[in-house]
Design a protein around this motif. Sequence first.
Motif, PDB file in Angstrom:
ATOM      1  N   ASP A 163       0.845  -1.194   0.000  1.00  0.00           N
ATOM      2  CA  ASP A 163       0.000   0.000   0.000  1.00  0.00           C
ATOM      3  C   ASP A 163       0.885   1.252   0.000  1.00  0.00           C
ATOM      4  O   ASP A 163       1.731   1.414   0.890  1.00  0.00           O
ATOM      5  CB  ASP A 163      -0.902  -0.016   1.245  1.00  0.00           C
ATOM      6  N   ASP A 165      -0.053   4.338   0.570  1.00  0.00           N
ATOM      7  CA  ASP A 165      -0.559   5.440   1.387  1.00  0.00           C
ATOM      8  C   ASP A 165       0.308   5.773   2.597  1.00  0.00           C
ATOM      9  O   ASP A 165       0.509   6.954   2.894  1.00  0.00           O
ATOM     10  CB  ASP A 165      -1.993   5.153   1.836  1.00  0.00           C
ATOM     11  N   SER A 169       1.636   9.588   3.027  1.00  0.00           N
ATOM     12  CA  SER A 169       1.200  10.410   4.157  1.00  0.00           C
ATOM     13  C   SER A 169       2.359  11.187   4.779  1.00  0.00           C
ATOM     14  O   SER A 169       2.147  12.242   5.390  1.00  0.00           O
ATOM     15  CB  SER A 169       0.527   9.537   5.213  1.00  0.00           C
TER      16      SER A 169
END
Length: 328
Positions: A163, A165, A169
Amino acid sequence: MSRYDEEAKYDRPRRHTRPRTKDRPAYDDAVEGVVITRDRGRYTCWVGDTSTGHQVTAMKARQLGKQGVIVGDRVKLDGDASGDEGTLARIVGVVPRTTLLRRSADDDDPVERPLVANADQLVIVVAVANPEPRTGLVDRFLVAAYDAGMRPLLCLTKTDLADPDPLLSIYRPLGVESVTTKLGSEPAELREQLNDRTSVLVGHSGVGKSTLVNALIPGAHRATGIVNEVTGRGRHTSTNTVVLRLPDGGWLIDTPGIRSFGLAHVNPDRLINAFPDLAEITADCPRGCTHNETAPDCALDEAIREGRADAARVDSFRRLLASRTEAT
């Protein structure tokens, strides 16, 4: 023999050569080209329009002395710039650079190493897995981009393995734009960001830069490698910096994979200028403020308490600031 004859016997003979002049040729007929690669004192330059131009082999003229000529430089060419086989032009001038991407070997090395000239975008290629992302190196690339006045773009590869993300972030507070790619898929998002720009690809060995180049430019034939399962490190496949033409317009500059990126040449005081909102706040800092976490009476801390600055954005800026002097 008289005294005068005795002195004349030791006079230096007069030189009959023409006196040297400070006048230099204007090279009004010189054509302009872009250096697309360099190899052992020979420079390959692109002359003309991106789609209809041609390559010219050139060497640096003696009058340039120690002036460096690097990939991306716009240069003036004198002599035979036809590009015909067996011809050789001379680089007689370098057009002032708009940007300059640099690095040093280590943080304590005072010698800066110019890498690429006149690029407007730095594409930082990071694999989300295999090899694991090195955020410290990414931070250093960002610092170099801001210092050079280039737009940074994060390109996350191998997103089919993990992933993206959590990694994204980390950089959202900085406002850095990003694109994602998967193995074997068309990098449409990245292609759109490259159109009509001069972009430099940088990244750790094994992150998939050469694979991206081959997908973006048919016929590029950049060598690809694998990641060592034991060390987690990639093998260097690109050994030289080269400028490639993008089919839809623009230039893509592929660089060899690297494992370290020194920032000894970067003045930490200049980094704040890449963040106009924070730079405005630091105008209220005491003289000599370093703006880091331990700086006394830093205006950034007061702005966070008063809600005038985003804490996550300040923390991200300070992380970049710390990367200027911390080893990766």
